[in-house]
Write a protein that holds these residues in place. Structure first.
Motif, PDB file in Angstrom:
ATOM      1  N   GLN A 208      -1.785  -2.861 -33.907  1.00 24.19           N
ATOM      2  CA  GLN A 208      -1.698  -2.448 -32.510  1.00 24.19           C
ATOM      3  C   GLN A 208      -0.226  -2.272 -32.164  1.00 24.19           C
ATOM      4  O   GLN A 208       0.527  -3.240 -32.198  1.00 24.19           O
ATOM      5  CB  GLN A 208      -2.329  -3.490 -31.595  1.00 24.19           C
ATOM      6  N   SER A 209       0.148  -1.036 -31.886  1.00 26.16           N
ATOM      7  CA  SER A 209       1.540  -0.736 -31.548  1.00 26.16           C
ATOM      8  C   SER A 209       1.638  -0.430 -30.063  1.00 26.16           C
ATOM      9  O   SER A 209       0.974   0.484 -29.566  1.00 26.16           O
ATOM     10  CB  SER A 209       2.039   0.462 -32.359  1.00 26.16           C
ATOM     11  N   TYR A 210       2.450  -1.204 -29.360  1.00 26.11           N
ATOM     12  CA  TYR A 210       2.732  -0.962 -27.949  1.00 26.11           C
ATOM     13  C   TYR A 210       4.105  -0.300 -27.878  1.00 26.11           C
ATOM     14  O   TYR A 210       5.105  -0.881 -28.306  1.00 26.11           O
ATOM     15  CB  TYR A 210       2.704  -2.279 -27.181  1.00 26.11           C
ATOM     16  N   LEU A 211       4.137   0.918 -27.363  1.00 25.66           N
ATOM     17  CA  LEU A 211       5.320   1.754 -27.479  1.00 25.66           C
ATOM     18  C   LEU A 211       6.327   1.465 -26.369  1.00 25.66           C
ATOM     19  O   LEU A 211       5.953   1.107 -25.249  1.00 25.66           O
ATOM     20  CB  LEU A 211       4.903   3.227 -27.448  1.00 25.66           C
ATOM     21  N   GLU A 212       7.611   1.648 -26.683  1.00 24.96           N
ATOM     22  CA  GLU A 212       8.677   1.336 -25.735  1.00 24.96           C
ATOM     23  C   GLU A 212       8.601   2.250 -24.523  1.00 24.96           C
ATOM     24  O   GLU A 212       8.111   3.379 -24.589  1.00 24.96           O
ATOM     25  CB  GLU A 212      10.037   1.451 -26.404  1.00 24.96           C
ATOM     26  N   ARG A 213       9.110   1.756 -23.401  1.00 25.45           N
ATOM     27  CA  ARG A 213       9.058   2.530 -22.158  1.00 25.45           C
ATOM     28  C   ARG A 213      10.189   2.119 -21.232  1.00 25.45           C
ATOM     29  O   ARG A 213      10.508   0.932 -21.111  1.00 25.45           O
ATOM     30  CB  ARG A 213       7.717   2.318 -21.448  1.00 25.45           C
ATOM     31  N   ASP A 214      10.787   3.121 -20.581  1.00 19.47           N
ATOM     32  CA  ASP A 214      11.747   2.904 -19.503  1.00 19.47           C
ATOM     33  C   ASP A 214      11.075   3.284 -18.186  1.00 19.47           C
ATOM     34  O   ASP A 214      10.235   4.193 -18.141  1.00 19.47           O
ATOM     35  CB  ASP A 214      13.003   3.756 -19.703  1.00 19.47           C
ATOM     36  N   PHE A 215      11.460   2.600 -17.118  1.00 15.87           N
ATOM     37  CA  PHE A 215      10.861   2.840 -15.814  1.00 15.87           C
ATOM     38  C   PHE A 215      11.897   3.455 -14.879  1.00 15.87           C
ATOM     39  O   PHE A 215      12.888   2.802 -14.531  1.00 15.87           O
ATOM     40  CB  PHE A 215      10.322   1.537 -15.217  1.00 15.87           C
ATOM     41  N   ASP A 216      11.667   4.697 -14.480  1.00 18.82           N
ATOM     42  CA  ASP A 216      12.580   5.385 -13.580  1.00 18.82           C
ATOM     43  C   ASP A 216      12.579   4.706 -12.220  1.00 18.82           C
ATOM     44  O   ASP A 216      11.526   4.446 -11.632  1.00 18.82           O
ATOM     45  CB  ASP A 216      12.145   6.852 -13.433  1.00 18.82           C
TER      46      ASP A 216
ATOM     47  N   ARG B 285       0.844  -1.187   0.000  1.00 28.23           N
ATOM     48  CA  ARG B 285       0.000   0.000   0.000  1.00 28.23           C
ATOM     49  C   ARG B 285       0.883   1.244   0.000  1.00 28.23           C
ATOM     50  O   ARG B 285       1.654   1.468   0.933  1.00 28.23           O
ATOM     51  CB  ARG B 285      -0.930  -0.011   1.221  1.00 28.23           C
ATOM     52  N   GLN B 286       0.804   2.027  -1.038  1.00 25.78           N
ATOM     53  CA  GLN B 286       1.620   3.222  -1.197  1.00 25.78           C
ATOM     54  C   GLN B 286       0.786   4.314  -1.860  1.00 25.78           C
ATOM     55  O   GLN B 286      -0.248   4.038  -2.481  1.00 25.78           O
ATOM     56  CB  GLN B 286       2.848   2.936  -2.079  1.00 25.78           C
ATOM     57  N   ARG B 287       1.242   5.531  -1.726  1.00 23.11           N
ATOM     58  CA  ARG B 287       0.622   6.627  -2.457  1.00 23.11           C
ATOM     59  C   ARG B 287       0.866   6.404  -3.956  1.00 23.11           C
ATOM     60  O   ARG B 287       1.988   6.098  -4.383  1.00 23.11           O
ATOM     61  CB  ARG B 287       1.201   7.973  -2.028  1.00 23.11           C
ATOM     62  N   VAL B 288      -0.174   6.564  -4.760  1.00 22.65           N
ATOM     63  CA  VAL B 288      -0.087   6.337  -6.199  1.00 22.65           C
ATOM     64  C   VAL B 288      -0.736   7.509  -6.929  1.00 22.65           C
ATOM     65  O   VAL B 288      -1.803   7.979  -6.540  1.00 22.65           O
ATOM     66  CB  VAL B 288      -0.791   5.021  -6.601  1.00 22.65           C
ATOM     67  N   GLU B 289      -0.076   7.967  -7.985  1.00 19.65           N
ATOM     68  CA  GLU B 289      -0.623   9.015  -8.840  1.00 19.65           C
ATOM     69  C   GLU B 289      -0.500   8.574 -10.290  1.00 19.65           C
ATOM     70  O   GLU B 289       0.562   8.120 -10.721  1.00 19.65           O
ATOM     71  CB  GLU B 289       0.111  10.342  -8.628  1.00 19.65           C
TER      72      GLU B 289
ATOM     73  N   ILE C 145       8.986   7.211  -7.757  1.00 15.63           N
ATOM     74  CA  ILE C 145       9.391   6.191  -8.718  1.00 15.63           C
ATOM     75  C   ILE C 145       8.245   5.918  -9.682  1.00 15.63           C
ATOM     76  O   ILE C 145       7.072   6.133  -9.358  1.00 15.63           O
ATOM     77  CB  ILE C 145       9.814   4.872  -8.034  1.00 15.63           C
ATOM     78  N   ASP C 146       8.590   5.423 -10.875  1.00 13.66           N
ATOM     79  CA  ASP C 146       7.573   5.051 -11.849  1.00 13.66           C
ATOM     80  C   ASP C 146       6.887   3.749 -11.452  1.00 13.66           C
ATOM     81  O   ASP C 146       7.530   2.845 -10.901  1.00 13.66           O
ATOM     82  CB  ASP C 146       8.207   4.856 -13.229  1.00 13.66           C
ATOM     83  N   LEU C 147       5.603   3.645 -11.750  1.00 11.60           N
ATOM     84  CA  LEU C 147       4.933   2.350 -11.668  1.00 11.60           C
ATOM     85  C   LEU C 147       5.567   1.423 -12.696  1.00 11.60           C
ATOM     86  O   LEU C 147       5.844   1.827 -13.828  1.00 11.60           O
ATOM     87  CB  LEU C 147       3.439   2.490 -11.956  1.00 11.60           C
ATOM     88  N   ASP C 148       5.790   0.164 -12.318  1.00 13.05           N
ATOM     89  CA  ASP C 148       6.437  -0.765 -13.243  1.00 13.05           C
ATOM     90  C   ASP C 148       5.407  -1.496 -14.097  1.00 13.05           C
ATOM     91  O   ASP C 148       4.215  -1.230 -14.040  1.00 13.05           O
ATOM     92  CB  ASP C 148       7.331  -1.738 -12.475  1.00 13.05           C
TER      93      ASP C 148
ATOM     94  N   LEU D 126       0.037   6.734 -20.754  1.00 16.25           N
ATOM     95  CA  LEU D 126      -0.147   6.676 -19.307  1.00 16.25           C
ATOM     96  C   LEU D 126       1.173   6.951 -18.592  1.00 16.25           C
ATOM     97  O   LEU D 126       2.233   6.525 -19.049  1.00 16.25           O
ATOM     98  CB  LEU D 126      -0.661   5.295 -18.876  1.00 16.25           C
ATOM     99  N   LYS D 127       1.066   7.642 -17.472  1.00 15.43           N
ATOM    100  CA  LYS D 127       2.221   7.850 -16.605  1.00 15.43           C
ATOM    101  C   LYS D 127       1.780   7.612 -15.176  1.00 15.43           C
ATOM    102  O   LYS D 127       0.784   8.181 -14.723  1.00 15.43           O
ATOM    103  CB  LYS D 127       2.769   9.271 -16.751  1.00 15.43           C
ATOM    104  N   GLY D 128       2.481   6.754 -14.467  1.00 16.85           N
ATOM    105  CA  GLY D 128       2.128   6.443 -13.079  1.00 16.85           C
ATOM    106  C   GLY D 128       3.345   6.531 -12.183  1.00 16.85           C
ATOM    107  O   GLY D 128       4.444   6.112 -12.554  1.00 16.85           O
ATOM    108  N   ARG D 129       3.152   7.074 -10.983  1.00 17.30           N
ATOM    109  CA  ARG D 129       4.242   7.237 -10.018  1.00 17.30           C
ATOM    110  C   ARG D 129       3.769   6.732  -8.662  1.00 17.30           C
ATOM    111  O   ARG D 129       2.580   6.762  -8.331  1.00 17.30           O
ATOM    112  CB  ARG D 129       4.647   8.706  -9.908  1.00 17.30           C
ATOM    113  N   ALA D 130       4.713   6.268  -7.855  1.00 13.25           N
ATOM    114  CA  ALA D 130       4.401   5.739  -6.530  1.00 13.25           C
ATOM    115  C   ALA D 130       5.393   6.280  -5.507  1.00 13.25           C
ATOM    116  O   ALA D 130       6.473   6.776  -5.853  1.00 13.25           O
ATOM    117  CB  ALA D 130       4.429   4.213  -6.537  1.00 13.25           C
ATOM    118  N   ASP D 131       5.015   6.174  -4.229  1.00 16.36           N
ATOM    119  CA  ASP D 131       5.843   6.615  -3.103  1.00 16.36           C
ATOM    120  C   ASP D 131       6.599   5.405  -2.574  1.00 16.36           C
ATOM    121  O   ASP D 131       6.018   4.523  -1.950  1.00 16.36           O
ATOM    122  CB  ASP D 131       4.939   7.222  -2.030  1.00 16.36           C
ATOM    123  N   SER D 132       7.908   5.359  -2.804  1.00 10.23           N
ATOM    124  CA  SER D 132       8.683   4.175  -2.444  1.00 10.23           C
ATOM    125  C   SER D 132       9.159   4.168  -1.000  1.00 10.23           C
ATOM    126  O   SER D 132       9.509   3.117  -0.465  1.00 10.23           O
ATOM    127  CB  SER D 132       9.902   4.047  -3.367  1.00 10.23           C
ATOM    128  N   ASN D 133       9.200   5.341  -0.351  1.00  9.00           N
ATOM    129  CA  ASN D 133       9.789   5.399   1.001  1.00  9.00           C
ATOM    130  C   ASN D 133       8.835   5.907   2.066  1.00  9.00           C
ATOM    131  O   ASN D 133       9.236   6.173   3.196  1.00  9.00           O
ATOM    132  CB  ASN D 133      11.053   6.276   0.983  1.00  9.00           C
TER     133      ASN D 133
END
Length: 291
Positions: free
Chosen positions: A212-220, A138-142, A182-185, A168-175
Motif C-alpha cells: 500500500q503506497s500513500y503518495l506524497e502531497r503538498d497543500f496549496d 461550513r464552507q463551499r467544498v469541491e 485553497i486545498d482541503l488539508d 483525490l483533489k479537494g478545494r474549499a472557499d476560505s473567504n
C-alpha cells in the motif's frame, strides 16, 4: 442502453434545549429550538453496453447529509446564537456526478471511474488553536477524483494479481466569496494511493502479499510543514483451513518501514501530542473457527 432516474424527499428535524458551552469556548448561552430542514433530491443515470464485457455509465445524484451537529454546537464561541436560526447546522446538500467504465471478460476485470462533487455549504474540520480541538466550519467544498482498479488471473494455477490507484483533489472557499481557493488539508481529505496484491488460493491453502503506497502531497494555502511525505507498507498473510479451524499467520509492515502516520504528518505537526510514528513490524498467529 439503460436509463434510470428519480427523486426523493428528505426531511430532518433537530431538537436542542437551551445550554451553555464549555468554558474553553467562553461559556456562551445558546438558545435551543427545533429547526427543521427539507429538500427534494433528484438522481439519474445511463448505462451503455457497446460490446460484450464492456459497460459504460454516467450518473448524477444529489446527496443530503447532516453535518457533525454535536461538534458545531459545542464550538459556539459568540453570544446571541439561537439554534432555530443557526445556519451552521444546516444539512450538507451535494451535487455528485460520475462517469466510468467496467470491463469483465476472460481473466481480466477492470474498472475506471472519474467523479466530482460540490456543496455550497460543505463541512470542514479546522483546528482551533485556543482549544486544540477540531471545530467544524461550513464552507463551499469541491472534490474530484479518479479511481482505477484491475484484477487478473495469471497462467499459474491459483495465482491472481490486483492493482488499484486512487487520486483525490479537494478545494474549499476560505473567504466566503463563493469560489474555492485553497486545498482541503489532511484532516479533510485522504492521500492519493496505489495498492498492489499478489494472491494465491488453492485448496485449503491461501496466501496474500500486498503493498500500500500513500503518495506524497503538498497543500496549496496551508502551512508547508503540513506537506505529506508519503510511504509504502508491505503486508503478508498465510491461511490454512485445517479440520479444527483456520490457522492464520500474518505480518504487518513486513519491511519494518519507519513512517509518520498521515494524520500526524498533515495535521499540526508542531504539536508533539498529535505527532506519532506508525507501527513497526508486527507478527500475528491466530486460530479461527466458525461455530
Amino acid at each position: 442502453v439503460h436509463l434510470a432516474g428519480g427523486a426523493r424527499y428528505e426531511s430532518v428535524t433537530l431538537k436542542v434545549g437551551d445550554y451553555t458551552t464549555l468554558a474553553s469556548y467562553g461559556s456562551r448561552a445558546v438558545g435551543g429550538g427545533e429547526p427543521s430542514f427539507d429538500a427534494t433530491l433528484v438522481n439519474g443515470g445511463i448505462v451503455v453496453n457497446p460490446i460484450e464485457g464492456l459497460r459504460l455509465y454516467a450518473s448524477y445524484a444529489e446527496g443530503y447529509t447532516v453535518p457533525d451537529v454535536g461538534r458545531i454546537l459545542r464550538g459556539v464561541n459568540r453570544d446571541g446564537i439561537d439554534v432555530d436560526s443557526f445556519l451552521d447546522i444546516s444539512p450538507v446538500v451535494s451535487d455528485n456526478q460520475e462517469i466510468g467504465a467496467e470491463w469483465k471478460r476472460g481473466p481480466i476485470e477492470a474498472t475506471a471511474a472519474y467523479f466530482w462533487s460540490k456543496s455550497k455549504l460543505g463541512q470542514l474540520l479546522v483546528l482551533n488553536p485556543a482549544t486544540n480541538v477540531y471545530d467544524v466550519q461550513r464552507q463551499r467544498v469541491e472534490i474530484e477524483g479518479l479511481e482505477l482498479n484491475v484484477s487478473a488471473r495469471t497462467p499459474v494455477p491459483g495465482v491472481s494479481v490486483n492493482a488499484g490507484y486512487a487520486k483525490l483533489k479537494g478545494r474549499a472557499d476560505s473567504n466566503g466569496d463563493g469560489k474555492v481557493d485553497i486545498d482541503l488539508d489532511g484532516a479533510n481529505i485522504s492521500p492519493d494511493r496505489f495498492n498492489f496484491a499478489l494472491i494465491y488460493q488453492e485448496g485449503p491453502l491461501s496466501a496474500r502479499l500486498q503493498s500500500q503506497s500513500y503518495l506524497e502531497r503538498d497543500f496549496d494555502g496551508a502551512d508547508p510543514r503540513n506537506s505529506f511525505g508519503g510511504y509504502t507498507l508491505v503486508d503478508a498473510s498465510v491461511r490454512y483451513e485445517a479440520g479444527f479451524g483456520d490457522v492464520v499467520l500474518s505480518v504487518q509492515n513486513l519491511m519494518d518501514e519507519y513512517y509518520l502516520s498521515y494524520a500526524s504528518d498533515t495535521s499540526n505537526p508542531t504539536d508533539n501530542l498529535r505527532y506519532f510514528a506508525g507501527r513497526g513490524r508486527v507478527f500475528t498467529l491466530g486460530l479461527e473457527r466458525r461455530f
